[in-house]
Motif scaffolding. Structure first.
Motif, short mmCIF file in Angstrom:
data_model
loop_
_atom_site.label_atom_id
_atom_site.label_comp_id
_atom_site.label_asym_id
_atom_site.label_seq_id
_atom_site.Cartn_x
_atom_site.Cartn_y
_atom_site.Cartn_z
N LEU A 33 14.63 -12.65 38.89
CA LEU A 33 14.32 -10.90 38.74
C LEU A 33 13.75 -10.00 39.52
N LYS A 37 9.63 -13.50 41.30
CA LYS A 37 10.01 -13.46 39.75
C LYS A 37 11.17 -14.07 39.28
N ALA A 39 13.22 -16.08 35.73
CA ALA A 39 13.37 -16.41 34.34
C ALA A 39 13.73 -17.76 34.24
N SER A 57 20.20 -13.76 30.96
CA SER A 57 21.09 -12.55 31.67
C SER A 57 20.96 -11.26 30.50
N ASN A 60 17.71 -9.86 30.28
CA ASN A 60 17.34 -9.23 31.70
C ASN A 60 18.11 -8.47 32.33
N ASN A 62 18.62 -5.78 33.84
CA ASN A 62 18.49 -5.27 35.35
C ASN A 62 18.72 -6.17 36.38
N ALA A 63 18.66 -7.51 35.96
CA ALA A 63 18.97 -8.49 37.04
C ALA A 63 20.16 -8.52 37.86
#
Length: 218
Positions: A33, A37, A39, A57, A60, A62-63
Motif C-alpha cells: 500500500l 504498509k 494489506a 485490490s 485498496n 489506490n494501490a
C-alpha cells in the motif's frame, strides 16, 4: 491427520517451485500500500487465496501493485505463485567522492621593470636677444656718455614710486655712480622696472663720461 512431509527437489529452481506449489497446505496474499504498509490475507486453498487477493485490490483501489500470493508446504518451504514481490527500496547511492582539488596555478613571473627613459638633455638657454631699434639707440647714446631721459611718472599708477625716482634723479645729477649702483630697486612691476632701466643707463653714461674726461686729461 498425518501430514506427509517431503523435502522439495533442489535440482532446479523451477522444479523446487513446482513441488512446493503442488504440496502447498496454506497460502498468503500481501498487497503493498505504501512505504512500510501492506494489506494481508490467508487461506487454505488456491481458490480461496485468489478470491482474498481480489478483495484486497478492491478494498485498496489506490494501490498500484498486484497482491503477491505465496504458497507454503507442510514443512514451511515457500514459493511465489502469483504476482511479484515488492522490491525493497534501492539503497541510497553513496555520495560521490569529492573531486580532487586542482593544483593552484603557478604565479606568473613578475614582469621585468621597464628601463627608465633617458632624461632629455636640458635645453640650452636662449641667448639674450640683442637690443634693437629704439633700445639699441638709447644704449648706444648711454655708452657715448649721453644721460637717458627721465622716466615719466605723471600717471597715477606711478604715484607711490615718485619719491624714489626723485632720489635716483638726484644721484644721477650728482654723478654719484657708487650710490646709484647701491640704490635698492626690486624690479617686479612696471614702475620699478622703469627706474631700474633709467639707473643702469645713467650709470653707463656717467662711467663713459668719466672715461672720456680721463682720456682728455692725459
Amino acid at each position: 491427520m498425518i501430514i506427509k512431509t517431503t523435502t522439495p527437489t533442489m535440482e532446479s529452481a523451477d522444479a523446487y517451485n513446482a513441488e512446493v506449489s503442488a504440496n502447498a497446505t496454506r497460502f498468503a496474499a500481501s498487497l503493498f500500500l505504501g512505504r512500510g504498509k501492506f494489506a494481508n490475507a490467508e487461506a487454505d486453498t488456491r481458490e480461496a487465496i485468489d478470491a482474498a487477493a481480489a478483495q484486497l485490490s478492491a478494498d485498496n483501489p489506490n494501490a498500484t501493485a498486484k497482491p503477491v500470493i505465496v504458497a507454503f508446504d507442510a514443512t514451511g518451504n515457500q514459493t511465489v505463485v502469483s504476482g511479484k514481490p515488492h522490491k525493497a527500496p534501492k539503497a541510497a547511492k553513496a555520495p560521490k567522492a569529492p573531486k580532487a582539488e586542482k593544483a593552484p596555478k603557478a604565479p606568473k613571473a613578475a614582469k621585468a621593470p621597464k628601463a627608465p627613459k633617458a632624461e632629455k638633455a636640458p635645453k640650452a638657454p636662449k641667448a639674450d636677444k640683442p637690443a634693437g631699434g629704439k633700445r639699441a639707440e638709447i644704449l648706444a647714446s648711454a655708452e657715448a656718455g649721453t644721460l637717458p631721459a627721465k622716466p615719466d611718472f605723471s600717471a597715477a599708477t606711478h604715484a607711490r614710486f615718485r619719491k624714489k625716482l626723485d632720489e635716483i634723479i638726484a644721484l644721477v645729477d650728482a654723478g654719484d655712480i657708487k650710490a646709484l649702483k647701491a640704490y635698492p630697486i626690486n624690479p617686479i612691476s612696471s614702475s620699478p622696472k622703469a627706474m631700474d632701466r633709467y639707473r643702469n643707463l645713467a650709470v653707463t653714461a656717467l662711467e663713459a663720461q668719466r672715461k672720456a674726461a680721463k682720456a682728455e686729461a692725459k
